[in-house]
Design a protein around this motif. Sequence first.
Motif, PDB file in Angstrom:
ATOM      1  N   PHE A 150      54.524  79.041  52.268  1.00 21.41           N
ATOM      2  CA  PHE A 150      53.645  77.882  52.368  1.00 21.41           C
ATOM      3  C   PHE A 150      53.022  77.516  51.020  1.00 21.41           C
ATOM      4  CE2 PHE A 150      49.315  76.164  53.159  1.00 21.41           C
ATOM      5  CZ  PHE A 150      49.684  74.967  53.736  1.00 21.41           C
ATOM      6  N   LYS A 151      52.595  78.513  50.262  1.00 24.51           N
ATOM      7  CA  LYS A 151      51.977  78.236  48.959  1.00 24.51           C
ATOM      8  C   LYS A 151      52.956  77.515  48.036  1.00 24.51           C
ATOM      9  CE  LYS A 151      49.521  80.448  45.131  1.00 24.51           C
ATOM     10  NZ  LYS A 151      50.287  79.766  44.098  1.00 24.51           N
ATOM     11  N   ARG A 152      54.216  77.910  48.106  1.00 28.52           N
ATOM     12  CA  ARG A 152      55.213  77.278  47.250  1.00 28.52           C
ATOM     13  C   ARG A 152      55.406  75.804  47.612  1.00 28.52           C
ATOM     14  NH1 ARG A 152      58.619  80.941  47.734  1.00 28.52           N
ATOM     15  NH2 ARG A 152      59.866  80.087  49.429  1.00 28.52           N
ATOM     16  N   VAL A 153      55.324  75.488  48.905  1.00 29.65           N
ATOM     17  CA  VAL A 153      55.426  74.078  49.328  1.00 29.65           C
ATOM     18  C   VAL A 153      54.268  73.279  48.753  1.00 29.65           C
ATOM     19  CG1 VAL A 153      55.327  72.523  51.315  1.00 29.65           C
ATOM     20  CG2 VAL A 153      56.724  74.597  51.422  1.00 29.65           C
ATOM     21  N   ASN A 154      53.055  73.835  48.839  1.00 29.05           N
ATOM     22  CA  ASN A 154      51.893  73.155  48.269  1.00 29.05           C
ATOM     23  C   ASN A 154      52.042  72.955  46.762  1.00 29.05           C
ATOM     24  OD1 ASN A 154      50.087  72.424  50.292  1.00 29.05           O
ATOM     25  ND2 ASN A 154      49.129  74.438  50.391  1.00 29.05           N
ATOM     26  N   ASP A 155      52.512  73.997  46.081  1.00 30.30           N
ATOM     27  CA  ASP A 155      52.637  73.928  44.626  1.00 30.30           C
ATOM     28  C   ASP A 155      53.723  72.938  44.190  1.00 30.30           C
ATOM     29  OD1 ASP A 155      50.649  75.811  44.445  1.00 30.30           O
ATOM     30  OD2 ASP A 155      51.998  77.505  44.116  1.00 30.30           O
ATOM     31  N   ASN A 156      54.846  72.925  44.909  1.00 28.90           N
ATOM     32  CA  ASN A 156      55.992  72.103  44.498  1.00 28.90           C
ATOM     33  C   ASN A 156      55.912  70.658  44.977  1.00 28.90           C
ATOM     34  OD1 ASN A 156      57.049  74.360  43.261  1.00 28.90           O
ATOM     35  ND2 ASN A 156      58.450  74.857  44.952  1.00 28.90           N
ATOM     36  N   PHE A 157      55.359  70.463  46.158  1.00 27.43           N
ATOM     37  CA  PHE A 157      55.387  69.118  46.759  1.00 27.43           C
ATOM     38  C   PHE A 157      54.001  68.505  46.975  1.00 27.43           C
ATOM     39  CE2 PHE A 157      59.136  71.437  48.490  1.00 27.43           C
ATOM     40  CZ  PHE A 157      60.114  70.734  47.796  1.00 27.43           C
ATOM     41  N   GLY A 158      52.955  69.259  46.732  1.00 23.35           N
ATOM     42  CA  GLY A 158      51.604  68.738  46.882  1.00 23.35           C
ATOM     43  C   GLY A 158      50.979  69.075  48.229  1.00 23.35           C
ATOM     44  N   HIS A 159      49.669  68.937  48.292  1.00 24.86           N
ATOM     45  CA  HIS A 159      48.935  69.318  49.513  1.00 24.86           C
ATOM     46  C   HIS A 159      49.232  68.389  50.686  1.00 24.86           C
ATOM     47  CE1 HIS A 159      46.578  72.564  47.772  1.00 24.86           C
ATOM     48  NE2 HIS A 159      46.433  71.822  46.678  1.00 24.86           N
ATOM     49  N   ALA A 160      49.573  67.136  50.408  1.00 23.45           N
ATOM     50  CA  ALA A 160      49.902  66.229  51.513  1.00 23.45           C
ATOM     51  C   ALA A 160      51.133  66.735  52.263  1.00 23.45           C
ATOM     52  CB  ALA A 160      50.153  64.811  50.986  1.00 23.45           C
ATOM     53  N   MET A 161      52.123  67.223  51.532  1.00 23.75           N
ATOM     54  CA  MET A 161      53.312  67.791  52.181  1.00 23.75           C
ATOM     55  C   MET A 161      52.945  69.082  52.891  1.00 23.75           C
ATOM     56  SD  MET A 161      56.464  67.303  52.887  1.00 23.75           S
ATOM     57  CE  MET A 161      56.971  66.016  51.721  1.00 23.75           C
ATOM     58  N   GLY A 162      52.042  69.859  52.289  1.00 21.75           N
ATOM     59  CA  GLY A 162      51.576  71.077  52.946  1.00 21.75           C
ATOM     60  C   GLY A 162      50.909  70.779  54.272  1.00 21.75           C
ATOM     61  N   ASP A 163      50.117  69.716  54.308  1.00 20.85           N
ATOM     62  CA  ASP A 163      49.467  69.318  55.564  1.00 20.85           C
ATOM     63  C   ASP A 163      50.505  68.895  56.603  1.00 20.85           C
ATOM     64  OD1 ASP A 163      46.999  69.827  54.512  1.00 20.85           O
ATOM     65  OD2 ASP A 163      46.481  67.726  54.128  1.00 20.85           O
ATOM     66  N   ARG A 164      51.520  68.164  56.181  1.00 23.32           N
ATOM     67  CA  ARG A 164      52.582  67.751  57.111  1.00 23.32           C
ATOM     68  C   ARG A 164      53.300  68.975  57.667  1.00 23.32           C
ATOM     69  NH1 ARG A 164      56.552  63.413  54.690  1.00 23.32           N
ATOM     70  NH2 ARG A 164      57.445  63.723  56.782  1.00 23.32           N
ATOM     71  N   LEU A 165      53.481  69.985  56.817  1.00 19.56           N
ATOM     72  CA  LEU A 165      54.133  71.215  57.269  1.00 19.56           C
ATOM     73  C   LEU A 165      53.280  71.922  58.317  1.00 19.56           C
ATOM     74  CD1 LEU A 165      56.312  73.374  57.119  1.00 19.56           C
ATOM     75  CD2 LEU A 165      55.139  74.330  55.109  1.00 19.56           C
TER      76      LEU A 165
END
Length: 276
Positions: free
Chosen positions: A163-178
């Motif tokens: 999950f942290k890698r998704v936030n780092d690579n794609f931003g927190h908006a993508m992290g929220d969608r995940l």
Amino acid sequence: DSTGRIIRCNRTTCEWLKMPEAQILGKEFWRFLASSRYDKKVMQRLMAGQQVRDMETDVMDASGEVRHIVFSATARSDTLLGFVGIVASIRDITERKHMENDLYDMKESYRQMADDLFNLAHFDNLTKLPNRRLFFMRAMEYIVQHEVDNKDFAAIFMDLNGFKRVNDNFGHAMGDRLLEETAIRLRNQIGPDDFLARMGGDEFVILMAHVKDQTEVLERMTAIHAQFGQGVTLGDTWCDVGMATGYSLFSDAGSLDAMLRESDQRMYVDKAAKKR
């Protein structure tokens, strides 16, 4: 009279109907009603000698304003002349009705406010899942039910790998969608008596009700792993994530604290083994 026509009225009636007496006399009473709430059986009851008391209805004045009234009436007769007429009294309750409506609106407003405050305090705003506070409230209910029927339950702790890698690579908006997609997939993995909550961050927990043995729990965990075995695709973006899980049975742990601790420890062992 016997047909409902007005043959006499006082000054107050003229004032709140905003009409001169000449425009009122000779007209049937129900012609002044603002709706079709008038029951023609009222006249039949009056002519049969029965009284009409405190009948609520609406009238419309000359300006089109609707007023709420209470209508009472009785038929008068004379030993010599027989039927003389119907005497009706009308009480204006418009202000009272407005106050009742205002109080009802306030009550509904406060009820909605209470619901909003409860949701704010007990549900995660992003995923709409119950939060940590509501989880512990429900967990105590599961314990009480266990003491009543001796049916076991389990806790399954879950944490997103990557999950942290998704936030780092794609931003927190993508992290929220995940996180939102994770909540949707986990909802599909719970039964009608189970309970799913977001504990915070990328951690989730399921309280699994009416568990016979650990085999049922392991099967549920296998199904959860399958939901995230190929990562998660959000639009055109593939997120390289998986799900780590750990469980504990209440009957084995003996207390809520011990059950949560065991579930958490097993989850981190699984997380380390599957680390992406």
